[in-house]
Write a protein that holds these residues in place. Structure first.
Motif, PDB file in Angstrom:
ATOM      1  N   TYR A 234      -6.568   5.854  -5.553  1.00 59.59           N
ATOM      2  CA  TYR A 234      -5.376   5.292  -5.751  1.00 59.59           C
ATOM      3  C   TYR A 234      -4.546   4.775  -4.656  1.00 59.59           C
ATOM      4  O   TYR A 234      -3.466   4.541  -4.776  1.00 59.59           O
TER       5      TYR A 234
ATOM      6  N   SER B 276       7.519   6.695 -10.768  1.00 62.37           N
ATOM      7  CA  SER B 276       7.326   5.130 -10.438  1.00 62.37           C
ATOM      8  C   SER B 276       5.988   4.723 -11.264  1.00 62.37           C
ATOM      9  O   SER B 276       4.825   5.170 -11.328  1.00 62.37           O
TER      10      SER B 276
ATOM     11  N   GLU C 140       4.252   2.066 -10.491  1.00 60.12           N
ATOM     12  CA  GLU C 140       3.481   1.216  -9.804  1.00 60.12           C
ATOM     13  C   GLU C 140       2.010   1.887  -9.337  1.00 60.12           C
ATOM     14  O   GLU C 140       0.903   1.368  -9.572  1.00 60.12           O
ATOM     15  N   VAL C 141       2.181   3.643  -9.204  1.00 66.15           N
ATOM     16  CA  VAL C 141       0.835   4.153  -8.990  1.00 66.15           C
ATOM     17  C   VAL C 141       0.093   4.051 -10.292  1.00 66.15           C
ATOM     18  O   VAL C 141      -1.202   3.755 -10.186  1.00 66.15           O
ATOM     19  N   HIS C 142       0.661   4.221 -11.450  1.00 63.88           N
ATOM     20  CA  HIS C 142      -0.130   3.960 -12.765  1.00 63.88           C
ATOM     21  C   HIS C 142      -0.818   2.955 -12.857  1.00 63.88           C
ATOM     22  O   HIS C 142      -1.921   2.686 -13.403  1.00 63.88           O
ATOM     23  N   GLU C 143      -0.073   1.782 -12.612  1.00 60.31           N
ATOM     24  CA  GLU C 143      -0.659   0.584 -12.740  1.00 60.31           C
ATOM     25  C   GLU C 143      -1.570   0.306 -11.806  1.00 60.31           C
ATOM     26  O   GLU C 143      -2.917  -0.315 -12.271  1.00 60.31           O
ATOM     27  N   ALA C 144      -1.791   0.827 -10.585  1.00 65.46           N
ATOM     28  CA  ALA C 144      -2.736   0.768  -9.592  1.00 65.46           C
ATOM     29  C   ALA C 144      -3.968   1.573 -10.054  1.00 65.46           C
ATOM     30  O   ALA C 144      -5.125   1.203 -10.051  1.00 65.46           O
TER      31      ALA C 144
END
Length: 369
Positions: A360, A245, A247-251
């Motif tokens: 994170y 996913s 999303e975690v990288h974006e966060a």
């Protein structure tokens, strides 16, 4: 006045389906052929090999004939504490294969991860070409690659030709039995080890020889293993990376994590199942190395490329000591199982640290949000 518990709907009891006899019969009809095949071609041969490892069978006639004697643990004692040539050869094979595993498994895993990250980038042009190029050695015959390797690392091969430009001259790699760690120590003037390493022996070999490192000949096989297997594991990591996913990288990017922090703290933990699979396959494959040795060096020079799998083959098919060959195979099986359990314990799931949750946003077990 009704309470909340009286007005709340009651949970319906779980519906249990009765297994019909027809379903049971159908299940056995579908699984029966596979169970029979596994029993005939896996369970029965393994059981026979286990019996052979406790006998003095010479390969002639049936292993269950009256002329075959049950000798108990004698074959295992000769390998592990016999004090003769059998123990020394087995110790030599374990030393060679242990260095092979220690160097091949981490290097091929790291190379596979790096290649997967590189060819998975959207900005890379010709990704299909690079994936095919990196994977191509994995589908090529190991015998053919071994023959090519014999030419490349020969005395007049391309590798020595390149090294000659750097002032390094030497014989064929596959004819050099010296250990690379001992060679490095000799380069700085250390030619003999401490007395306790020279005098202490394990499986017929001094500890100083165990610490010699892989021979130059085995080093060539190590390069070949990394070259031929990294492409296969690269595909496994690519499949895992494409399922992650974003999303975690974006966060993590919003929190200010750089590329290395995102890979080490976000990407790599999510690759844990794939990493476990790659390491397991790598351990099994490296402990069972056989065809390269059989095609290339037959255990030479000086038995520095001898492996347990090849020693098991020569003991059974050439020396006609089938009991010893089977015993080597089962000791190797135990080693593989132990190493698999060890790396499973190392890669086990661990509680998420507070710092990681704070950076994170990973929820802990006590969070109910």
């Amino acid at each position: 006045m009704t309470t909340a518990t009286e007005t709340a709907p009651k949970k319906a009891p779980p519906v249990t389906q009765k297994r019909r006899p027809r379903d049971t019969v159908a299940g056995w009809l579908f699984t029966g052929p596979m169970l029979i095949i596994l029993g005939l071609f896996l369970v029965v041969p393994v059981g026979m090999a286990l019996w052979v490892s406790f006998s003095d069978w010479t390969g002639r006639g049936s292993p269950f004939a009256s002329t075959v004697s049950f000798i108990g643990m004698d074959n295992y004692k000769e390998l592990l504490a016999g004090g003769g040539l059998a123990e020394r050869d087995f110790g030599m094979s374990l030393r060679n294969n242990a260095w092979y595993v220690v160097l091949v498994v981490p290097v091929q895993t790291i190379v596979a991860i790096v290649l997967a990250v590189l060819v998975n980038r959207q900005v890379l042009k010709g990704r299909g070409f690079f994936r095919t190029a990196f994977y191509f050695p994995s589908v090529t015959s190991s015998v053919a690659i071994t023959v090519i390797w014999l030419f490349l690392f020969g005395a007049t091969g391309a590798v020595n030709k390149v090294l000659s430009y750097l002032g390094i001259h030497g014989p064929s790699w596959f004819q050099d039995p010296s250990g690379i760690l001992h060679n490095g120590l000799h380069a700085v003037g250390i030619t003999e080890g401490p007395a306790f390493l020279v005098d202490t022996t394990v499986l017929g070999l001094p500890l100083w020889d165990w610490l010699a490192g892989p021979s130059v000949a085995m080093t060539a096989f190590i390069f070949m293993a990394v070259f031929t297997t990294s492409g296969t594991f690269m595909l496994l990591f690519i499949a895992a990376l494409q399922n992650l996913s974003g999303e975690v990288h974006e966060a993590a990017m919003i929190d200010g994590a750089n590329g290395w922090q995102r890979f080490w703290q976000v990407t790599l933990p999510q690759l844990r199942p794939t990493l476990f699979t790659v390491l397991t396959l790598g351990l099994i494959g490296t402990w069972q190395v056989f065809d390269q040795i059989y095609t290339g060096t037959q255990g030479g020079p000086g038995k520095t490329t001898l492996t347990p799998a090849y020693l098991s083959y020569t003991s059974a098919f050439e020396s006609q000591q089938w009991g010893r060959g089977a015993a080597i195979a089962f000791v190797l099986f135990i080693i593989i199982v132990l190493f698999t359990l060890l790396q499973r314990w190392v890669l086990r799931e661990r509680p998420v640290s507070r710092r990681h949750r704070r950076m994170y946003g990973t929820p802990s077990k006590g969070d109910h949000s």
